[in-house]
Design a protein around this motif. Structure first.
Motif, PDB file in Angstrom:
ATOM      1  N   ALA A 180       1.972 -16.220 -16.068  1.00 51.22           N
ATOM      2  CA  ALA A 180       1.956 -15.682 -17.433  1.00 51.22           C
ATOM      3  C   ALA A 180       0.812 -16.283 -18.245  1.00 51.22           C
ATOM      4  N   LEU A 181       0.528 -17.563 -18.023  1.00 56.83           N
ATOM      5  CA  LEU A 181      -0.602 -18.199 -18.692  1.00 56.83           C
ATOM      6  C   LEU A 181      -1.919 -17.614 -18.196  1.00 56.83           C
ATOM      7  N   MET A 182      -2.038 -17.419 -16.892  1.00 54.20           N
ATOM      8  CA  MET A 182      -3.266 -16.940 -16.278  1.00 54.20           C
ATOM      9  C   MET A 182      -3.590 -15.512 -16.704  1.00 54.20           C
ATOM     10  N   VAL A 183      -2.572 -14.659 -16.804  1.00 61.67           N
ATOM     11  CA  VAL A 183      -2.779 -13.260 -17.196  1.00 61.67           C
ATOM     12  C   VAL A 183      -3.380 -13.176 -18.594  1.00 61.67           C
ATOM     13  N   PHE A 184      -2.935 -14.032 -19.489  1.00 65.94           N
ATOM     14  CA  PHE A 184      -3.509 -14.103 -20.830  1.00 65.94           C
ATOM     15  C   PHE A 184      -5.018 -14.348 -20.742  1.00 65.94           C
ATOM     16  N   VAL A 235      -7.058 -13.782 -18.190  1.00 61.84           N
ATOM     17  CA  VAL A 235      -7.759 -12.637 -17.592  1.00 61.84           C
ATOM     18  C   VAL A 235      -8.093 -11.612 -18.679  1.00 61.84           C
ATOM     19  N   ALA A 236      -7.118 -11.331 -19.538  1.00 66.51           N
ATOM     20  CA  ALA A 236      -7.369 -10.409 -20.654  1.00 66.51           C
ATOM     21  C   ALA A 236      -8.436 -10.971 -21.574  1.00 66.51           C
ATOM     22  N   LEU A 256       7.498 -10.792 -20.178  1.00 65.13           N
ATOM     23  CA  LEU A 256       6.719 -11.921 -20.692  1.00 65.13           C
ATOM     24  C   LEU A 256       5.249 -11.779 -20.318  1.00 65.13           C
ATOM     25  N   THR A 257       4.983 -11.436 -19.058  1.00 70.15           N
ATOM     26  CA  THR A 257       3.611 -11.333 -18.580  1.00 70.15           C
ATOM     27  C   THR A 257       2.872 -10.171 -19.232  1.00 70.15           C
ATOM     28  N   ALA A 258       3.539  -9.044 -19.388  1.00 75.33           N
ATOM     29  CA  ALA A 258       2.900  -7.881 -20.011  1.00 75.33           C
ATOM     30  C   ALA A 258       2.503  -8.174 -21.461  1.00 75.33           C
ATOM     31  N   VAL A 259       3.397  -8.809 -22.203  1.00 76.36           N
ATOM     32  CA  VAL A 259       3.093  -9.109 -23.607  1.00 76.36           C
ATOM     33  C   VAL A 259       2.014 -10.181 -23.695  1.00 76.36           C
ATOM     34  N   ARG A 260       2.031 -11.157 -22.798  1.00 79.92           N
ATOM     35  CA  ARG A 260       0.975 -12.181 -22.793  1.00 79.92           C
ATOM     36  C   ARG A 260      -0.389 -11.550 -22.522  1.00 79.92           C
ATOM     37  N   PHE A 261      -0.456 -10.542 -21.665  1.00 79.34           N
ATOM     38  CA  PHE A 261      -1.731  -9.858 -21.416  1.00 79.34           C
ATOM     39  C   PHE A 261      -2.225  -9.186 -22.699  1.00 79.34           C
ATOM     40  N   LEU A 262      -1.329  -8.501 -23.395  1.00 76.16           N
ATOM     41  CA  LEU A 262      -1.710  -7.837 -24.644  1.00 76.16           C
ATOM     42  C   LEU A 262      -2.110  -8.865 -25.708  1.00 76.16           C
ATOM     43  N   LEU A 263      -1.409  -9.985 -25.732  1.00 77.59           N
ATOM     44  CA  LEU A 263      -1.764 -11.044 -26.680  1.00 77.59           C
ATOM     45  C   LEU A 263      -3.181 -11.539 -26.396  1.00 77.59           C
ATOM     46  N   GLY A 264      -3.499 -11.741 -25.117  1.00 78.82           N
ATOM     47  CA  GLY A 264      -4.845 -12.172 -24.748  1.00 78.82           C
ATOM     48  C   GLY A 264      -5.898 -11.147 -25.117  1.00 78.82           C
TER      49      GLY A 264
END
Length: 469
Positions: free
Chosen positions: A86-90, A92-93, A137-145
């Motif tokens: 989840a941290l890493m996906v942020f 990447v975005a 959690l991961t999807a929202v973290r990507f959008l946050l990033g």
């Protein structure tokens, strides 16, 4: 004040496009800069404070109320690997959207674009409070990033429209140091919010995301109304002040009305020296990322548990704020940005080595060294960014070079996500030694690049613009 160089003299008097001599009155310029500082810097600081708070609060959520089984990981059944992903996906975005965001900022005006980003990341932070499993959690973290990606490079780029190179490091530092304030406030806020655990049937970490997302959404309306765009367009400067604000930057900074050409972009992409800047920023980004996301975890390994682990994250960030601003002020005053970057990274590298070799049970010593490591790791960033922007000589180069630099930093930030391994608690040797290695490499490369610029300056003609060091 440091002695004026030839480059600095060019900001006092020069010829404009019609070959008319324009003389800058130093007293008027000083009054103008003070006015800019009152209108530009405080709001930019507040924006970045909220951004940093919304970005790093997942580190607080990870351990908030863990002793009662109500932390983020236990509540939605996350493994340590799930959390790391989840941290890493942020990030990447962050890497994907940083450079496009800078072009959007130029196209739609800073006030509009930053307000849109701010409202969006605040909404995404609140949505994190509704996460029920790894996927959400991961999807929202990507959008946050995606929404947070454009802010920091955008603010650094924005400052090039308002300030001369020798004025930027302290302003960048004041903005970046808000990340340290966010760390301090985040720990204090998490301590208080942790006592709301179970209120309304929600865990404390859910309240943390919800309550910290609301201010960003509300303040975005204020940003839309009050955040300035370019010196040429703001109404709170009179005609004489607007002319001074624009003319004093000619040949030294970006211009709001300038168009960006493909030729400028190609030239910027081909400059090898910029890639050395980018590599140094990657080196800085490893400790920056790992510290921002894992300080509560590291502090937990120093013998502090539960809500105390949140509270004891405050002092390292408070010290870092003072050190960051002081170092940046000195680097601007004495025009020693490369030296400031190198020395800060050297001190941080040594501190991380000491942190790694100390006995895991030496809690007090490790806590003190952590304060040193955090402070100088953060303090190295503003002088480096100011050094980069001072050597980007056109608006197009700044539009592309600044976000590329910060985007490359995402590589280091992704590395930082993986180095503090739960299996190595409480000592975390891999994390500390990895941070040390990157910090020392960055310190060495800063000195190498400084040497290159100094040699280039020796070969310049009398009227050629010097490279800043």
């Amino acid at each position: 004040m440091a002695p004026h160089t030839d480059v600095e003299k060019s900001s006092i008097e020069y010829k404009d496009e019609e070959s008319e001599l324009y003389v800058v009155d130093p007293a008027a310029e000083e009054r103008l800069v003070r006015r800019l500082d009152r209108r530009v810097v405080p709001l930019a600081m507040l924006i970045y404070l909220l951004c940093s708070l919304d970005r790093s609060n997942i580190g607080n959520a990870k351990v908030l109320n863990d002793t009662t089984g109500n932390d983020l990981l236990q509540s939605i059944s996350l493994s340590t690997q799930d959390y790391t992903t989840a941290l890493m996906v942020f990030l990447v975005a962050y890497f994907i959207f940083e450079t496009p965001s800078n072009y959007m900022l130029k196209a739609f005006r800073p006030s509009r674009w930053i307000a849109l980003l701010m409202f969006s990341w605040g909404a995404m932070t609140m949505c994190l409070g509704a996460a029920t499993n790894f996927g959400s959690l991961t999807a929202v973290r990507f959008l946050l990033g995606m929404f947070e990606a454009g802010l920091f490079p955008g603010l650094v780029y924005f400052l090039t429209f308002w300030y001369k190179p020798n004025e930027r490091a302290i302003r960048v530092a004041l903005i970046l140091a808000c990340a340290t304030l966010a760390g301090a406030f985040g720990g204090a806020i998490a301590y208080g919010v942790g006592k709301m655990n179970g209120t309304g049937g929600l865990e404390g970490w859910r309240w943390l995301f919800i309550l910290e997302g609301i201010p960003s959404c509300l303040l975005s309306l204020l940003v839309l109304a009050l955040f300035p765009d370019y010196p040429e367009t703001v109404r709170w400067l009179n005609a004489e002040e607007r002319e001074l604000a624009t003319r004093r930057l000619q040949g030294l900074a970006s211009v709001g009305h300038s168009k960006i050409s493909w030729e400028e972009a190609k030239k910027t992409l081909k400059e090898w020296r910029l890639y050395v800047h980018y590599i140094i920023y990657i080196c800085i980004s490893v400790p920056f990322s790992s510290i921002s996301l894992f300080t509560p975890t590291i502090v937990s390994g120093l013998g502090y548990t539960g809500l105390d682990a949140q509270l004891f994250t405050v002092p390292p960030y408070a010290v870092a704020f003072v050190v960051t601003v002081t170092i940046s002020w000195l680097s601007d005053k004495y025009e020693k940005r490369s030296i400031a970057t190198s020395v800060c990274l050297l001190i941080a590298g040594i501190a991380f080595i000491v942190e790694g070799v100390l006995a895991p049970t030496a809690f007090k010593a490790r806590y003190g060294i952590l304060c040193v490591a955090v402070s100088f790791a953060f303090a190295s960033i503003p002088p480096l960014l100011s050094w980069l922007t001072a050597n980007l000589q056109t608006t197009g180069a700044a539009t592309l070079g600044v976000p590329m630099n910060v985007s490359m930093g995402a590589i280091g930030q992704i590395i930082g996500v993986y180095i503090y391994k739960a299996s190595e608690a409480p000592g975390y040797p891999t994390g500390h030694f990895t941070n040390a290695a990157f910090a020392l490499l960055g310190s060495f490369l800063a000195l190498v690049l400084r040497t290159v610029y100094v040699r280039w300056n020796r070969k310049l003609g009398p009227n050629e613009r010097e490279w800043r060091v």
